[in-house]
Design a protein around this motif. Structure first.
Motif, mmCIF file in Angstrom:
data_model
loop_
_atom_site.group_PDB
_atom_site.id
_atom_site.type_symbol
_atom_site.label_atom_id
_atom_site.label_comp_id
_atom_site.label_asym_id
_atom_site.label_seq_id
_atom_site.Cartn_x
_atom_site.Cartn_y
_atom_site.Cartn_z
ATOM 1 N N HIS A 1 1.071 -1.148 0.234
ATOM 2 C CA HIS A 1 0.248 -0.209 -0.022
ATOM 3 C C HIS A 1 0.525 0.784 -0.412
ATOM 4 N N PRO A 2 0.326 2.153 -0.400
ATOM 5 C CA PRO A 2 1.264 2.901 -1.288
ATOM 6 C C PRO A 2 1.571 4.223 0.823
ATOM 7 N N ARG A 3 0.631 3.831 1.261
ATOM 8 C CA ARG A 3 1.018 4.629 2.736
ATOM 9 C C ARG A 3 2.698 3.611 3.722
ATOM 10 N N PHE A 4 2.446 3.053 2.982
ATOM 11 C CA PHE A 4 4.354 2.706 3.570
ATOM 12 C C PHE A 4 5.397 2.168 2.512
ATOM 13 N N HIS A 5 4.679 3.579 1.579
ATOM 14 C CA HIS A 5 6.262 4.056 0.707
ATOM 15 C C HIS A 5 7.074 4.992 1.561
ATOM 16 N N GLY A 6 8.512 4.516 1.241
ATOM 17 C CA GLY A 6 9.541 5.211 2.112
ATOM 18 C C GLY A 6 9.169 4.468 3.947
ATOM 19 N N LYS A 7 8.912 3.496 4.510
ATOM 20 C CA LYS A 7 8.915 3.414 5.880
ATOM 21 C C LYS A 7 10.669 2.664 5.553
ATOM 22 N N THR A 8 10.693 1.782 6.953
ATOM 23 C CA THR A 8 11.699 1.140 6.950
ATOM 24 C C THR A 8 11.433 0.259 7.753
ATOM 25 N N ALA A 9 11.487 -0.921 7.576
ATOM 26 C CA ALA A 9 10.475 -2.912 7.699
ATOM 27 C C ALA A 9 11.632 -3.728 8.091
ATOM 28 N N GLU A 10 11.399 -4.683 9.067
ATOM 29 C CA GLU A 10 12.009 -5.678 9.703
ATOM 30 C C GLU A 10 12.048 -6.769 8.383
ATOM 31 N N VAL A 11 12.377 -8.199 8.640
ATOM 32 C CA VAL A 11 12.084 -8.837 7.120
ATOM 33 C C VAL A 11 11.722 -10.019 8.304
ATOM 34 N N VAL A 12 11.447 -10.346 8.457
ATOM 35 C CA VAL A 12 10.146 -11.565 9.435
ATOM 36 C C VAL A 12 10.393 -12.871 8.538
ATOM 37 N N GLY A 13 9.919 -13.277 7.321
ATOM 38 C CA GLY A 13 10.130 -14.623 6.587
ATOM 39 C C GLY A 13 10.193 -14.470 5.031
ATOM 40 N N LYS A 14 9.418 -15.730 4.534
ATOM 41 C CA LYS A 14 9.802 -15.635 3.436
ATOM 42 C C LYS A 14 8.691 -16.433 2.389
ATOM 43 N N ARG A 15 7.991 -15.961 1.623
ATOM 44 C CA ARG A 15 6.767 -16.777 0.919
ATOM 45 C C ARG A 15 7.205 -17.120 -0.552
ATOM 46 N N ARG B 1 8.895 -15.869 -3.714
ATOM 47 C CA ARG B 1 9.561 -15.367 -3.736
ATOM 48 C C ARG B 1 9.328 -13.834 -3.154
ATOM 49 N N ALA B 2 8.617 -13.909 -2.656
ATOM 50 C CA ALA B 2 7.875 -12.652 -1.687
ATOM 51 C C ALA B 2 8.508 -13.001 -0.220
ATOM 52 N N PHE B 3 8.414 -12.009 0.079
ATOM 53 C CA PHE B 3 9.441 -11.197 1.778
ATOM 54 C C PHE B 3 7.906 -10.501 2.504
ATOM 55 N N VAL B 4 8.299 -11.226 3.946
ATOM 56 C CA VAL B 4 7.001 -11.523 4.923
ATOM 57 C C VAL B 4 8.242 -10.507 6.137
ATOM 58 N N LEU B 5 7.369 -9.033 5.626
ATOM 59 C CA LEU B 5 8.100 -7.285 6.725
ATOM 60 C C LEU B 5 6.991 -7.659 8.055
ATOM 61 N N LYS B 6 7.857 -6.590 8.687
ATOM 62 C CA LYS B 6 7.099 -6.321 10.218
ATOM 63 C C LYS B 6 7.223 -5.007 9.566
ATOM 64 N N VAL B 7 6.014 -4.208 9.960
ATOM 65 C CA VAL B 7 6.580 -2.127 9.641
ATOM 66 C C VAL B 7 5.553 -2.029 11.179
ATOM 67 N N THR B 8 6.189 -1.093 11.586
ATOM 68 C CA THR B 8 5.500 -0.004 12.245
ATOM 69 C C THR B 8 4.237 0.844 11.695
ATOM 70 N N ASP B 9 2.846 1.305 11.832
ATOM 71 C CA ASP B 9 2.401 1.998 11.499
ATOM 72 C C ASP B 9 1.208 2.858 13.090
ATOM 73 N N GLY B 10 1.976 4.079 12.982
ATOM 74 C CA GLY B 10 1.998 4.759 14.410
ATOM 75 C C GLY B 10 2.161 4.159 15.385
ATOM 76 N N ASP B 11 1.305 3.292 16.380
ATOM 77 C CA ASP B 11 1.190 2.263 17.263
ATOM 78 C C ASP B 11 1.157 0.831 17.143
ATOM 79 N N ALA B 12 0.333 0.952 15.682
ATOM 80 C CA ALA B 12 0.158 -0.813 15.125
ATOM 81 C C ALA B 12 0.939 -1.664 14.608
ATOM 82 N N THR B 13 1.625 -2.864 14.647
ATOM 83 C CA THR B 13 2.754 -3.154 13.967
ATOM 84 C C THR B 13 1.823 -4.130 13.151
ATOM 85 N N LYS B 14 1.761 -3.988 11.601
ATOM 86 C CA LYS B 14 1.604 -5.039 10.492
ATOM 87 C C LYS B 14 2.710 -5.600 9.351
ATOM 88 N N THR B 15 1.640 -6.132 9.134
ATOM 89 C CA THR B 15 2.420 -7.590 7.951
ATOM 90 C C THR B 15 2.322 -6.885 7.217
#
Length: 96
Positions: A54-68, A70-84
């Motif tokens: 989603h464009p709201r995550f453009h420019g954010k820094t995330a942590e790689v949690v895993g892989k699905r 060819r894609a990567f599963v990321l953990k991002v903080t969006d305000g107080d919430a942690t999103k995948t």
């Protein structure tokens, strides 16, 4: 008529390439690999629609949690919430 609030709404400037970078993306960005626990920047490549976060995550820094696949599963903080996010490597850049 109903209002349409699609995923690419109000993203004319954010999801557009500069004149010099327009065209197809290099293959190197599609085959890059990231280790679990590493930090990456989410930088959306508008020429590749598949696996685009989603464009709201453009420019954010995330942590790689895993892989699905060819894609990567990321953990991002969006305000107080942690999103995948599940994102293809074309939309990611390694943090230096």
């Amino acid at each position: 008529m109903a209002h349409h609030h699609g995923m690419r709404k109000k993203s004319r400037d954010k999801l557009s390439k500069t004149v010099r970078s327009s065209g197809i993306s290099p293959v190197v960005r599609a085959i890059q690999e990231f280790d679990t626990g590493s930090k990456v920047h989410v930088l959306i490549d508008p020429s590749i629609h598949k696996g685009m976060p989603h464009p709201r995550f453009h420019g954010k820094t995330a942590e790689v949690v895993g892989k699905r696949g060819r894609a990567f599963v990321l953990k991002v903080t969006d305000g107080d919430a942690t999103k995948t996010l599940i994102t293809l490597p074309e939309h990611l850049k390694a943090q230096k």
